[in-house]
Design a protein around this motif. Structure first.
Motif, mmCIF file in Angstrom:
data_model
loop_
_atom_site.group_PDB
_atom_site.id
_atom_site.type_symbol
_atom_site.label_atom_id
_atom_site.label_comp_id
_atom_site.label_asym_id
_atom_site.label_seq_id
_atom_site.Cartn_x
_atom_site.Cartn_y
_atom_site.Cartn_z
ATOM 1 N N GLY A 195 26.112 31.041 34.896
ATOM 2 C CA GLY A 195 25.048 30.633 35.802
ATOM 3 C C GLY A 195 25.041 31.533 37.021
ATOM 4 N N ILE A 196 23.992 31.412 37.833
ATOM 5 C CA ILE A 196 23.890 32.246 39.019
ATOM 6 C C ILE A 196 24.741 31.692 40.160
ATOM 7 C CG2 ILE A 196 22.307 33.164 40.761
ATOM 8 C CD1 ILE A 196 22.098 34.402 37.946
ATOM 9 N N GLY A 197 24.709 30.389 40.379
ATOM 10 C CA GLY A 197 25.518 29.824 41.458
ATOM 11 C C GLY A 197 25.195 28.380 41.762
ATOM 12 N N SER A 198 23.953 28.114 42.180
ATOM 13 C CA SER A 198 23.633 26.769 42.648
ATOM 14 C C SER A 198 23.389 25.809 41.491
ATOM 15 C CB SER A 198 22.421 26.805 43.573
ATOM 16 O OG SER A 198 21.261 27.210 42.865
ATOM 17 N N MET A 199 23.674 24.535 41.778
ATOM 18 C CA MET A 199 23.435 23.433 40.859
ATOM 19 C C MET A 199 22.767 22.302 41.640
ATOM 20 S SD MET A 199 24.581 24.000 37.681
ATOM 21 C CE MET A 199 25.168 22.458 36.937
ATOM 22 N N PRO A 200 22.065 21.413 40.948
ATOM 23 C CA PRO A 200 21.435 20.286 41.635
ATOM 24 C C PRO A 200 22.458 19.213 42.008
ATOM 25 C CG PRO A 200 21.043 20.129 39.277
ATOM 26 C CD PRO A 200 21.746 21.440 39.508
ATOM 27 N N GLY A 201 22.059 18.347 42.929
ATOM 28 C CA GLY A 201 22.888 17.203 43.262
ATOM 29 C C GLY A 201 23.891 17.478 44.354
ATOM 30 N N THR A 202 24.771 16.489 44.581
ATOM 31 C CA THR A 202 25.752 16.564 45.659
ATOM 32 C C THR A 202 27.171 16.260 45.201
ATOM 33 O OG1 THR A 202 25.343 14.238 46.238
ATOM 34 C CG2 THR A 202 23.997 15.903 47.372
ATOM 35 N N ALA A 239 32.282 24.024 33.785
ATOM 36 C CA ALA A 239 33.475 24.345 32.995
ATOM 37 C C ALA A 239 33.299 23.936 31.538
ATOM 38 C CB ALA A 239 34.699 23.659 33.594
ATOM 39 N N GLY A 240 32.598 22.834 31.316
ATOM 40 C CA GLY A 240 32.403 22.367 29.954
ATOM 41 C C GLY A 240 31.366 23.158 29.187
ATOM 42 N N SER A 241 30.396 23.716 29.896
ATOM 43 C CA SER A 241 29.298 24.428 29.236
ATOM 44 C C SER A 241 29.587 25.903 29.020
ATOM 45 C CB SER A 241 28.008 24.287 30.056
ATOM 46 O OG SER A 241 27.638 22.944 30.237
ATOM 47 N N LEU A 242 30.329 26.498 29.950
ATOM 48 C CA LEU A 242 30.452 27.963 29.984
ATOM 49 C C LEU A 242 31.893 28.390 29.710
ATOM 50 C CD1 LEU A 242 28.294 28.483 33.183
ATOM 51 C CD2 LEU A 242 27.543 28.823 30.818
ATOM 52 N N VAL A 262 25.844 42.718 28.037
ATOM 53 C CA VAL A 262 24.897 41.723 28.530
ATOM 54 C C VAL A 262 25.547 40.344 28.599
ATOM 55 C CG1 VAL A 262 22.754 40.474 28.038
ATOM 56 C CG2 VAL A 262 22.866 42.951 27.697
ATOM 57 N N VAL A 263 25.383 39.706 29.748
ATOM 58 C CA VAL A 263 25.721 38.296 29.927
ATOM 59 C C VAL A 263 24.406 37.568 30.160
ATOM 60 C CG1 VAL A 263 26.925 36.597 31.351
ATOM 61 C CG2 VAL A 263 27.972 38.828 30.913
ATOM 62 N N VAL A 264 24.162 36.515 29.427
ATOM 63 C CA VAL A 264 22.910 35.764 29.541
ATOM 64 C C VAL A 264 23.032 34.731 30.651
ATOM 65 C CG1 VAL A 264 21.330 34.186 28.346
ATOM 66 C CG2 VAL A 264 22.329 36.137 27.119
ATOM 67 N N THR A 265 21.997 34.628 31.493
ATOM 68 C CA THR A 265 21.993 33.665 32.595
ATOM 69 C C THR A 265 20.610 33.038 32.733
ATOM 70 O OG1 THR A 265 21.214 35.091 34.408
ATOM 71 C CG2 THR A 265 23.553 35.229 33.839
ATOM 72 N N PRO A 266 20.507 31.951 33.503
ATOM 73 C CA PRO A 266 19.186 31.514 33.980
ATOM 74 C C PRO A 266 18.607 32.586 34.903
ATOM 75 C CG PRO A 266 20.805 29.744 34.184
ATOM 76 C CD PRO A 266 21.570 31.002 33.881
#
Length: 337
Positions: free
Chosen positions: A17-24, A34-37, A302-306
């Motif tokens: 991922g790039i960095g940010s995630m939703p929520g708090t 950690a579970g996804s990537l 290549v690494v795939v990201t959003p």
């Protein structure tokens, strides 16, 4: 250590991922990442918590002997650490605690992010009110302070996750505007003078070359200066693949052949119905064919990201986007042509 560190070797399909995630919720974000990537997890950022958790405030909190606070106009440097600095430190500690919990036994690459010196300088005002970017001396002071703060940050991540091979992502979304002279003054009525490309390269090289970790530079803006970043010592470049044009072909081709890894944003970062993962990377295959590159290089290059951070997405979509990126990366490896 010099900036000759190379990107951690990719032994198979990789997504991140790039960095940010939703929520708090730091624990929930770290658990998801950690579970996804499995190939390349990262330290999540949660800007929804407020100032100090945003990418600018978080990185200002890393600075050594430079302090900033939130004013009505935005972030501004001050004489001493205040509430906003303490808040940034607290939230970063919380995020590191969560990542440590879910990656404790990990060996291999882990990515952390920080805003680079030019985007910081374009985003923060000096005490007298103008953006720091207007003062070349201030830009160099920011770069030096950031470098020292990043050394401490990288050491802390390694202490917490002893098996980690830490990769640093420097976020420079404002760099194309800095080089083009399109960054607005603090008043908004004028534009700041363009920074000379040679000067920008030198400043970035000083930062990258002083860190004991490979560095990827990320920008989700059009016109990413790929060649400049490579010459500055970046071992990887992260960008939104949908913004690439044929004018970027030579820089990408030379980069791949020179060992540069590209983190290519191909999965939308905002909620939408996703296509088949194989379709998400069809543009990457097209790019490879157009450049005449060996398909066997795809999995190593290549690494795939959003396309950008996921802060604006729903939690459910953020999880889906990361999983979709992983499947797309596998598809790219299984069917490179």
């Amino acid at each position: 250590m010099s900036g000759e560190s190379i990107f951690p070797p990719l032994t198979g399909p990789a997504a991140t991922g790039i960095g940010s995630m939703p929520g708090t919720d730091a624990r929930e974000a770290a658990k998801t990442v950690a579970g996804s990537l499995e190939a390349l997890p990262y330290l999540p950022e949660l800007p929804a918590r407020g100032p100090g958790a945003d990418m600018i405030g978080r990185s200002l909190g890393l600075l050594v002997e430079l302090y900033a606070r939130v004013e009505p106009s935005g972030w501004r440097f001050g004489d001493h650490p205040g509430r906003d600095t303490r808040r940034a430190h607290s939230w970063l500690g919380e995020d590191l605690d969560a990542l440590e919990e879910f990656t404790q036994e990990r060996t291999g690459p882990v990515k952390v992010q920080a805003v680079g010196p030019f985007t910081l300088a374009a985003s923060v005002e000096l005490q007298r009110g103008e953006k720091a970017l207007a003062d070349p001396g201030a830009v160099r002071d920011i770069a030096a302070s950031l470098t020292e703060g990043l050394r401490l940050h990288l050491a802390e991540v390694r202490r917490r996750i002893p098996g980690a091979e830490v990769l640093l992502q420097l976020d420079e979304p404002s760099l194309p505007a800095v080089l083009a002279g399109t960054v607005k003054t603090a008043s908004g009525w004028q534009r700041l003078r363009a920074v000379d490309r040679g000067v920008a390269q030198e400043v970035l090289r000083d930062v990258i070359g002083s860190l004991d970790a490979p560095v990827a530079v990320h920008s989700c803006a059009p016109g990413v200066p790929i060649e400049l970043l490579r010459r500055a010592g970046a071992s990887a470049v992260s960008l939104d693949a949908s913004l690439l044009t044929e004018r970027d072909d030579d820089a990408i081709g030379e980069g791949v052949e020179g060992g540069t890894v590209f983190l290519l944003g191909v999965v939308p970062s905002a909620d939408r119905k996703l296509s088949d993962p194989a379709g998400s990377v069809s543009g990457v295959r097209t790019l490879w064919r157009r450049l005449g590159l060996d398909p066997a290089l795809l999995s190593r290059s290549v690494v795939v990201t959003p396309t950008c951070g996921l802060a604006g997405a729903s939690p459910a979509y953020a999880r889906t986007a990361l999983s979709h990126s992983v499947i797309a990366a596998q598809s790219l490896a299984d069917n490179p042509e």
